[in-house]
Design a protein around this motif. Structure first.
Motif, PDB file in Angstrom:
ATOM      1  N   CYS A  16       0.984  -1.128   0.031  1.00 11.43           N
ATOM      2  CA  CYS A  16       0.022  -0.056   0.096  1.00 11.43           C
ATOM      3  C   CYS A  16       0.841   1.321  -0.008  1.00 11.43           C
ATOM      4  N   ALA A  31      -6.347  -1.956   2.346  1.00 12.10           N
ATOM      5  CA  ALA A  31      -5.277  -2.819   2.060  1.00 12.10           C
ATOM      6  C   ALA A  31      -5.291  -3.669   3.412  1.00 12.10           C
ATOM      7  N   ALA A  35      -5.397  -7.581   3.193  1.00 13.44           N
ATOM      8  CA  ALA A  35      -4.325  -8.592   3.711  1.00 13.44           C
ATOM      9  C   ALA A  35      -5.038  -9.525   4.629  1.00 13.44           C
ATOM     10  N   LEU A  42       1.208  -7.247   5.018  1.00 10.86           N
ATOM     11  CA  LEU A  42       0.940  -5.643   4.396  1.00 10.86           C
ATOM     12  C   LEU A  42       2.115  -4.884   4.568  1.00 10.86           C
TER      13      LEU A  42
END
Length: 178
Positions: A16, A31, A35, A42
């Motif tokens: 991200c 995100a 994830a 992430l």
């Protein structure tokens, strides 16, 4: 949610890109959801070159050659701290609380020197997906989002911005004076 700050042993599943804007807050929240849904990692990245941008501009002014050269390590450290604060703030959102109940998620944060599109494209080589914000206005995509869509090495998810005003409907009246 467990947040790890070190570099993971394996490639991140979700990347991200953030810059501290409202749009990047929405991208980070998405995100985190993605994830969490895939049980992945992430990696949150911000691109920075504050030393180059600001010092270069100031050095061009009269007397600018007398300014001390900024410490790049200190600039990166400050950017990293700001990024961690940003991630912690987004993670504190009550809307993301149900994800915390599902168990720990590995989150890595990194401030990387360079231009945003270049940094994100380079980082996307090891990612399963890249998540970026669309921009502050739903009608206009940022150059970073557009650049990532064109050049990333993985699928790109562009999180839409908020519509700040409704589009004006086309007129049904004739322009000839009716």
């Amino acid at each position: 949610m467990t947040v790890s700050r070190g570099r993971p042993d394996r490639a991140p599943q979700v990347l991200c890109g953030v810059n501290g804007s409202t749009s990047s807050r929405r991208a980070l929240a998405e995100a985190v959801r993605r994830a969490s849904a895939c049980g992945g990692r992430l990696t949150v990245v911000t691109a920075c070159d504050a030393a180059g941008y600001f010092w270069g501009a100031l050095a061009a002014l009269p007397g600018g050659d007398l300014l001390p050269v900024p410490d790049r390590a200190a600039v990166l450290e400050a950017e990293e701290a700001t990024l961690r604060d940003f991630v912690d703030d987004v993670l504190s959102d009550p809307a993301l609380a149900p994800l915390a109940a599902e168990g720990p998620m590995a989150i890595e944060t990194r401030a990387v020197p360079g231009r945003p599109v270049d940094v994100l494209v380079r980082e996307s080589a090891e990612a399963a997906a890249l998540v970026v914000g669309h921009g502050e206005d739903a009608r206009t995509m940022t150059s970073v989002a557009a650049g990532c869509l064109r050049r990333a090495h993985c699928p790109v998810i562009v999180v839409p911005g908020e519509l700040t005003s409704l589009p004006v409907p086309p007129s049904t009246r004739s322009r000839r004076g009716s």
